[in-house]
Every structure is written in C-alpha cells, then in structure tokens.
Design a protein around this motif. Structure first.
Motif, PDB file in Angstrom:
ATOM      1  N   TYR A  76      -0.230  10.269  -5.174  1.00  0.00           N
ATOM      2  CA  TYR A  76      -0.186   9.903  -3.858  1.00  0.00           C
ATOM      3  C   TYR A  76      -0.459   8.365  -3.494  1.00  0.00           C
ATOM      4  O   TYR A  76       0.335   7.642  -2.676  1.00  0.00           O
ATOM      5  N   TRP A  77      -1.359   8.105  -4.046  1.00  0.00           N
ATOM      6  CA  TRP A  77      -1.831   6.591  -4.148  1.00  0.00           C
ATOM      7  C   TRP A  77      -0.881   5.720  -4.790  1.00  0.00           C
ATOM      8  O   TRP A  77      -0.651   4.560  -4.245  1.00  0.00           O
ATOM      9  N   ALA A  78      -0.385   5.769  -5.658  1.00  0.00           N
ATOM     10  CA  ALA A  78       0.507   5.129  -6.303  1.00  0.00           C
ATOM     11  C   ALA A  78       2.009   4.824  -5.414  1.00  0.00           C
ATOM     12  O   ALA A  78       2.681   3.912  -5.614  1.00  0.00           O
ATOM     13  N   SER A  79       2.084   5.750  -4.394  1.00  0.00           N
ATOM     14  CA  SER A  79       3.274   5.501  -3.530  1.00  0.00           C
ATOM     15  C   SER A  79       2.991   4.100  -2.940  1.00  0.00           C
ATOM     16  O   SER A  79       4.119   3.573  -2.320  1.00  0.00           O
ATOM     17  N   ASN A  80       1.859   3.363  -2.851  1.00  0.00           N
ATOM     18  CA  ASN A  80       1.843   2.294  -2.128  1.00  0.00           C
ATOM     19  C   ASN A  80       2.391   1.016  -3.026  1.00  0.00           C
ATOM     20  O   ASN A  80       2.683   0.191  -2.148  1.00  0.00           O
ATOM     21  N   VAL A  81       2.364   1.096  -4.251  1.00  0.00           N
ATOM     22  CA  VAL A  81       3.095  -0.064  -4.959  1.00  0.00           C
ATOM     23  C   VAL A  81       4.330  -0.059  -4.653  1.00  0.00           C
ATOM     24  O   VAL A  81       4.923  -1.413  -4.269  1.00  0.00           O
ATOM     25  N   PRO A  82       5.406   0.884  -4.752  1.00  0.00           N
ATOM     26  CA  PRO A  82       6.680   0.546  -4.483  1.00  0.00           C
ATOM     27  C   PRO A  82       7.003   0.190  -2.961  1.00  0.00           C
ATOM     28  O   PRO A  82       7.821  -0.655  -2.460  1.00  0.00           O
ATOM     29  N   MET A  83       6.064   0.943  -2.109  1.00  0.00           N
ATOM     30  CA  MET A  83       6.229   0.448  -0.561  1.00  0.00           C
ATOM     31  C   MET A  83       5.901  -1.031  -0.267  1.00  0.00           C
ATOM     32  O   MET A  83       6.541  -1.676   0.358  1.00  0.00           O
ATOM     33  N   ALA A  84       5.080  -1.339  -1.172  1.00  0.00           N
ATOM     34  CA  ALA A  84       4.315  -2.943  -0.880  1.00  0.00           C
ATOM     35  C   ALA A  84       5.588  -3.668  -1.450  1.00  0.00           C
ATOM     36  O   ALA A  84       5.805  -4.786  -0.692  1.00  0.00           O
TER      37      ALA A  84
END
Length: 407
Positions: free
Chosen positions: A185-193
């Motif tokens: 779930y935390w890794a979802s921030n990477v493609p969003m950024a």
C-alpha cells in the motif's frame, strides 16, 4: 486523482462570486469534513469485504465508475462551453498519466484489505515527500529547508505507524502478511508521485479543465487495468499463496455480474457509495482551492485526515472497528507536525512575495504576476505572465484569506 483546476470565471460573475465566496467556501469545507471520513472508511470497508483475492475487481470497479461519473459531469459541461482546444491535444500524455495512476491504484488495492484503515490515512501523507523527491530528480525543483524538514517528519511518522504493533487488527492474517500488505500500500505513493510530476511537466502551460483531464485519464486507466491483472497473482501481495490468472478472470466476471444485477446490495453498494463519496470529496476540494485559496484548502485537509484516522475507532463499525494504538497516535502527531511545517513554508513564501513589487513594465499595464515555486515572481518560462481582471480579483480574494489565516 490530484489534478487542480485553474480558476476561471465568466465575465460579470466575478463580483457575485466574490461576494458569496465566504459562505460557499465554508459550506464546501463543512461538506468535506462530513464526507471525508466516510470516504476513507468506505474504501477500507469495500476492500476488506472483497478480500485480497478480489482486489483487482475493486480497482477496476472504481476506475469504471469514475468514467461513468466523470462522463456525466463532462457531458453537462460540454453543453456550456467548447472543449475543441483540449480535444486537439495529443493523447499520449493522458495515457502516460493513466498508466502511472493505474499502478498506484493497483498497489493500493492489493494492500488495502490487510492494511489497517488508520494506517491508510497516514500512509497517504507519504505522497508529499515522495512527490518532492520525484520533482527534485526529474524537474530539478529546489525546496526550502522548512519544506524538506516537514517532509522528513511526515516520512518518519509513516515509518512509526508501519513499525507499530498491529496485532489483533485482522486475525485472519499473520504479521508478515500484514507487513507485506502495508508495504505494498505504501508503495502506491511512488507511481502517484511520478504521475503528478509528469502532469506538472506536460500540462503546466496548457489550459486543461480538471474534469476533462480526469475523464480522459480515467478512460485510459480502466483499459490499462486489464494489462496489470497478472500483479494479482503474485504470492504474498494480495494473498499469501497467490492465485492463478484464470481465478482472477473468473472472479472479475463473477463480481461484475453481481454488480450489474444487484447494484444496491452488498459490496456493489459499497463500491457505488465509495466512488460517489470520493468524487464529491475531490470536486469539493478543488472548489475550495479555486474560491478560497490554497491556505484554506490545506487547513481543511489538515483537519480532515486526523478525523478520518480516528473514525476507524468508532464502535458502529462493528467487526471492522480498529482500536487506537500508541504507535498510531504518535505517528498521527508526527505527520500532523510535519504537515504543519511543510505548509508553514507556503506562508513564508507568500509573505516574501508580497515584499517584492512587480517590474515597472508590468505595473504600468496593471498586471498581476503569476508566481512559480522556483521563482515567486516569474513564470516557469522566465517571463512575466498577465492575468485577466477576473483572475486578479480571484488572486486578491485568496491572498486576503491567506493573510487572515497567517494572523
């Protein structure tokens, strides 16, 4: 879906909007505070009810309904104004953004079922330092030390809640499975950024309506979702042992049939309610930015996400209720402080900008100067850009409210 609509007003409506903006903005903020916590709770309830094995359907269901809701709103807007200039834009930037957003939505969906809801609201704040890092590397953006300090505190708060004791939150999963879900779930921030940075680099000078942008990206995102179906089969992500691709396809068809035959029952109703709440929350947030300024929007969200974090402890959630833990409260405090330090830098930047007067040539024309993050007095192209009278009036309203907030 973090697109921001550039403020535009029709001639003759500026005075009316300015006169009524206080009550309208206050109503919008109150609506955000009511819908916001339910948005996060409904997201967690939806994916917990679906389970990790149906995360792919949940993600695609959200993408599909966004196409439907956005298409309905955009259809109304097309009767009021022309979108010919936007229709002429190349399609590949929308497709790239959609792919990145789809990856972010997929990682969040795969980890949502086993990630406690309290953690989800806090981990979402990690998007701030992640976006800063992406902007630094790809756009060569430089940030003030206060922003960097705030981002580091936010990141540290996220680490605290991840490292905390979450036993008993979901008795059906082990500690290792929960940790894998949280990290996913935390890794979802990477493609969003990366999507936000790409959007900034390709749409900074383009006049693109926020609903048009959202609709175009949502359409591509829905189709890209099917290409990412194999991620559902990876062991230890959504499920401990993984599932076959045939199972994912059959489950998607079964859930889709249930949704279209019984849309107002069970998980189908949860899906409808969540996407509606999310759509209204994002649209209302954009309205607050447009009419009230970035400062009021930041304050509204700074109140919203702590309330959303604490909402998961309410008894009416029954089996989905999550007890408040010390690590969650400590992480919440750290993220709150970090967010405050990060936003405080905006006030210092705004005060610094006010000390500078526009160049004589621009002042002679009665022009307002559009700030950029790198240089408060110049546009990204290094040239001064003139605002219309309506845009000047909006700038004055936002600046006045930001000064009140600063006091």
């Amino acid at each position: 879906r973090s697109s921001e609509e550039r403020g535009t007003m029709t001639p003759g409506a500026a005075s009316a909007t300015t006169k009524d903006s206080g009550g309208a903005v206050l109503s919008a903020i109150l609506l955000m505070l009511v819908i916001g916590p339910s948005n996060f709770v409904l997201y967690k309830l939806l994916f917990s009810a679906l389970g990790g094995q149906s995360a792919f359907f949940g993600m695609q269901g959200v993408n599909f309904l966004y196409v439907v809701y956005g298409g309905a709103v955009l259809g109304v807007l097309r009767h009021r104004r022309s979108f010919a200039a936007m229709d002429a834009l190349p399609r590949y930037p929308f497709a790239v953004m959609a792919l990145l957003d789809c990856l972010g939505g997929l990682f969040a969906a795969l980890g949502a079922a086993s990630t406690p809801g309290q953690l989800q609201t806090l981990l979402n704040q990690s998007l701030v330092p992640t976006t800063m890092a992406a902007s630094f590397f790809f756009l060569k953006t430089r940030y003030h030390s206060r922003k960097c300090l705030g981002a580091l505190v936010i990141l540290f708060g996220a680490v605290v809640v991840i490292a905390g004791d979450h036993q008993g939150v979901d008795p059906t999963t082990t500690n290792d499975e929960r940790l894998a879900a949280v990290l996913t779930y935390w890794a979802s921030n990477v493609p969003m950024a990366l999507s936000s940075v790409y959007k900034e680099s390709h749409f900074l000078d383009a006049e693109v309506d926020v609903m048009y942008l959202t609709q175009q990206v949502s359409i591509y995102q829905f189709f890209f979702g099917f290409l990412l179906m194999p991620f559902q089969t990876v062991p230890g992500v959504a499920t401990s042992r993984g599932v076959s691709l045939q199972f994912v396809a059959r489950d998607f068809l079964r859930q889709s049939l249930a949704f279209f035959t019984h849309p107002f029952s069970g998980t189908s109703l949860l899906l409808l309610c969540y996407v509606l709440a999310n759509f209204v929350l994002n649209t209302t947030g954009l309205f607050v930015v447009k009419r009230g300024g970035a400062a009021l929007s930041a304050i509204a969200y700074s109140i919203l996400w702590p309330c959303s974090t604490l909402a998961f402890a309410f008894p009416f959630l029954g089996p989905y209720r999550e007890p408040l833990r010390r690590s969650t409260l400590v992480g919440l405090a750290l993220v709150f402080v970090g967010f405050g330090v990060y936003e405080l830098d905006e006030f210092f930047l705004h005060a610094k900008k006010k000390k500078h007067s526009p160049p004589a040539a621009a002042a002679a024309k009665g022009a307002a100067v559009v700030p950029s993050e790198a240089d408060p007095l110049r546009s990204p192209a290094g040239e001064l850009r003139l605002l219309s009278e309506e845009e000047e009036e909006e700038e004055e309203v936002a600046s006045f409210q930001e000064r009140i907030v600063l006091v």
